[in-house]
Design a protein around this motif. Structure first.
Motif, PDB file in Angstrom:
ATOM      1  N   VAL A 176      15.452  -6.840 -71.611  1.00  0.00           N
ATOM      2  CA  VAL A 176      15.645  -8.671 -71.861  1.00  0.00           C
ATOM      3  C   VAL A 176      14.211  -8.772 -71.478  1.00  0.00           C
ATOM      4  O   VAL A 176      13.675  -8.741 -70.463  1.00  0.00           O
ATOM      5  CB  VAL A 176      16.730  -9.067 -71.246  1.00  0.00           C
ATOM      6  CG1 VAL A 176      16.414 -10.399 -71.492  1.00  0.00           C
ATOM      7  CG2 VAL A 176      18.074  -8.510 -71.529  1.00  0.00           C
TER       8      VAL A 176
ATOM      9  N   PRO B 263      17.369 -16.848 -83.898  1.00  0.00           N
ATOM     10  CA  PRO B 263      18.295 -16.088 -83.235  1.00  0.00           C
ATOM     11  C   PRO B 263      18.847 -15.082 -84.228  1.00  0.00           C
ATOM     12  O   PRO B 263      19.333 -15.281 -85.225  1.00  0.00           O
ATOM     13  CB  PRO B 263      19.353 -16.933 -82.240  1.00  0.00           C
ATOM     14  CG  PRO B 263      18.499 -18.179 -82.340  1.00  0.00           C
ATOM     15  CD  PRO B 263      17.784 -18.345 -83.486  1.00  0.00           C
TER      16      PRO B 263
ATOM     17  N   TRP C  36      14.642  -7.869 -81.149  1.00  0.00           N
ATOM     18  CA  TRP C  36      15.432  -8.865 -81.739  1.00  0.00           C
ATOM     19  C   TRP C  36      15.671 -10.352 -80.945  1.00  0.00           C
ATOM     20  O   TRP C  36      15.909 -10.316 -79.944  1.00  0.00           O
ATOM     21  CB  TRP C  36      16.811  -8.158 -81.676  1.00  0.00           C
ATOM     22  CG  TRP C  36      16.731  -7.008 -82.475  1.00  0.00           C
ATOM     23  CD1 TRP C  36      16.881  -5.947 -81.932  1.00  0.00           C
ATOM     24  CD2 TRP C  36      17.204  -6.761 -83.999  1.00  0.00           C
ATOM     25  NE1 TRP C  36      17.101  -5.069 -82.935  1.00  0.00           N
ATOM     26  CE2 TRP C  36      16.974  -5.346 -84.053  1.00  0.00           C
ATOM     27  CE3 TRP C  36      17.350  -7.749 -84.821  1.00  0.00           C
ATOM     28  CZ2 TRP C  36      17.372  -5.109 -85.313  1.00  0.00           C
ATOM     29  CZ3 TRP C  36      17.453  -7.307 -86.224  1.00  0.00           C
ATOM     30  CH2 TRP C  36      17.649  -5.910 -86.392  1.00  0.00           C
TER      31      TRP C  36
ATOM     32  N   ALA D   4      17.111 -12.989 -79.372  1.00  0.00           N
ATOM     33  CA  ALA D   4      18.363 -13.468 -78.827  1.00  0.00           C
ATOM     34  C   ALA D   4      18.625 -15.029 -78.719  1.00  0.00           C
ATOM     35  O   ALA D   4      19.711 -15.571 -79.019  1.00  0.00           O
ATOM     36  CB  ALA D   4      18.659 -12.639 -77.469  1.00  0.00           C
TER      37      ALA D   4
ATOM     38  N   VAL E 272      13.795 -12.282 -76.099  1.00  0.00           N
ATOM     39  CA  VAL E 272      13.799 -10.965 -77.133  1.00  0.00           C
ATOM     40  C   VAL E 272      14.281  -9.914 -76.486  1.00  0.00           C
ATOM     41  O   VAL E 272      14.251  -9.600 -75.165  1.00  0.00           O
ATOM     42  CB  VAL E 272      12.389 -10.481 -77.633  1.00  0.00           C
ATOM     43  CG1 VAL E 272      12.407  -9.448 -78.469  1.00  0.00           C
ATOM     44  CG2 VAL E 272      11.730 -11.899 -78.541  1.00  0.00           C
ATOM     45  N   CYS E 273      15.388  -9.126 -76.895  1.00  0.00           N
ATOM     46  CA  CYS E 273      15.960  -7.802 -76.582  1.00  0.00           C
ATOM     47  C   CYS E 273      15.581  -6.889 -77.411  1.00  0.00           C
ATOM     48  O   CYS E 273      15.308  -6.809 -78.575  1.00  0.00           O
ATOM     49  CB  CYS E 273      17.545  -8.047 -76.596  1.00  0.00           C
ATOM     50  SG  CYS E 273      18.300  -9.208 -75.483  1.00  0.00           S
TER      51      CYS E 273
ATOM     52  N   GLU F 115      19.617  -4.697 -80.844  1.00  0.00           N
ATOM     53  CA  GLU F 115      20.207  -5.704 -81.576  1.00  0.00           C
ATOM     54  C   GLU F 115      21.688  -6.210 -81.017  1.00  0.00           C
ATOM     55  O   GLU F 115      21.873  -7.201 -81.102  1.00  0.00           O
ATOM     56  CB  GLU F 115      20.475  -5.301 -83.032  1.00  0.00           C
ATOM     57  CG  GLU F 115      20.917  -6.307 -83.998  1.00  0.00           C
ATOM     58  CD  GLU F 115      20.933  -5.917 -85.314  1.00  0.00           C
ATOM     59  OE1 GLU F 115      21.442  -6.663 -86.356  1.00  0.00           O
ATOM     60  OE2 GLU F 115      20.924  -4.583 -85.576  1.00  0.00           O
TER      61      GLU F 115
ATOM     62  N   ALA G 123      21.212  -8.265 -78.123  1.00  0.00           N
ATOM     63  CA  ALA G 123      20.556  -9.615 -78.471  1.00  0.00           C
ATOM     64  C   ALA G 123      21.724 -10.337 -78.889  1.00  0.00           C
ATOM     65  O   ALA G 123      21.956 -11.681 -78.497  1.00  0.00           O
ATOM     66  CB  ALA G 123      19.561  -9.415 -79.433  1.00  0.00           C
TER      67      ALA G 123
ATOM     68  N   SER H 237      23.170 -13.798 -77.121  1.00  0.00           N
ATOM     69  CA  SER H 237      23.188 -15.010 -78.082  1.00  0.00           C
ATOM     70  C   SER H 237      24.599 -15.695 -77.672  1.00  0.00           C
ATOM     71  O   SER H 237      24.606 -16.849 -77.676  1.00  0.00           O
ATOM     72  CB  SER H 237      22.911 -14.818 -79.369  1.00  0.00           C
ATOM     73  OG  SER H 237      22.851 -15.750 -80.252  1.00  0.00           O
TER      74      SER H 237
END
Length: 191
Positions: free
Chosen positions: A52, A76, A119, A121, A141-142, A145, A148, A152
């Motif tokens: 993260v 997102p 991705w 998030a 951003v993660c 996927e 994320a 989110s």
């Protein structure tokens, strides 16, 4: 939006994709506008776990204290690739007052792009927020996927209000680069 400059397009065509690298807030201290992104800064903890990365509101000059996040280019859930523009920022503080002439008279709009992949998030700061202080976490951003999507859904509470302040908890910081959106000169700043 106008096409990126030729040097930027050439780099996009030839640069290999890279996974996210660790960069602590302490490794950005004092060199926020020009950082190598070296990941040798030691260990870190991050609310949200491994993989993260906090997207900071960058410090583009040693005199810059704040600006405005003008427009997000990623939502997102969007994939972030190396050199993707994440957001636009506006500031009047990119150069010392005595050097503000020509292209640097008044407000300057910069494009902030990712130097990593992952991705998006979450957006932690919305477009048009009146004042955003330098170092404020503006997004997350993660690497993964699924991670994320989970982050989110759950929401993200950043443990720091300023990624450049060594007195606050350390977080993983996304490596970024910015360049001038408007004006005649192409100016790059890296973080």
């Amino acid at each position: 939006m106008a096409a990126p400059p030729a040097w930027h397009q050439a780099r996009h065509a030839t640069a290999p994709r890279q996974p996210l690298r660790y960069m602590s807030s302490s490794s950005t201290q004092g060199s926020a506008a020009a950082s190598s992104g070296d990941s040798s800064g030691g260990s870190s903890s991050s609310s949200g776990g491994e993989g993260v990365y906090v997207v900071p509101f960058p410090k583009l000059s040693h005199t810059m204290t704040c600006g405005q996040l003008v427009k997000w280019h990623k939502a997102p859930g969007d994939q972030v690739r190396m050199y993707d523009v994440l957001y636009e920022l506006a500031t009047e503080e990119i150069a010392e007052p005595e050097y503000r002439v020509g292209d640097f008279a008044g407000n300057v709009v910069m494009l902030v792009e990712a130097q990593e992949e992952g991705w998006l998030a979450a957006r932690l700061v919305q477009e048009g927020q009146a004042v955003v202080k330098v170092g404020t976490p503006v997004g997350v951003v993660c690497e993964d996927e699924d991670q994320a999507k989970q982050l989110s859904r759950q929401g993200y509470k950043c443990p720091t209000g300023d990624v450049y302040d060594e007195q606050q908890p350390r977080v993983n910081v996304l490596t970024w680069q910015s360049y001038l959106k408007t004006g005649k000169k192409q100016v790059k700043c890296m973080g």
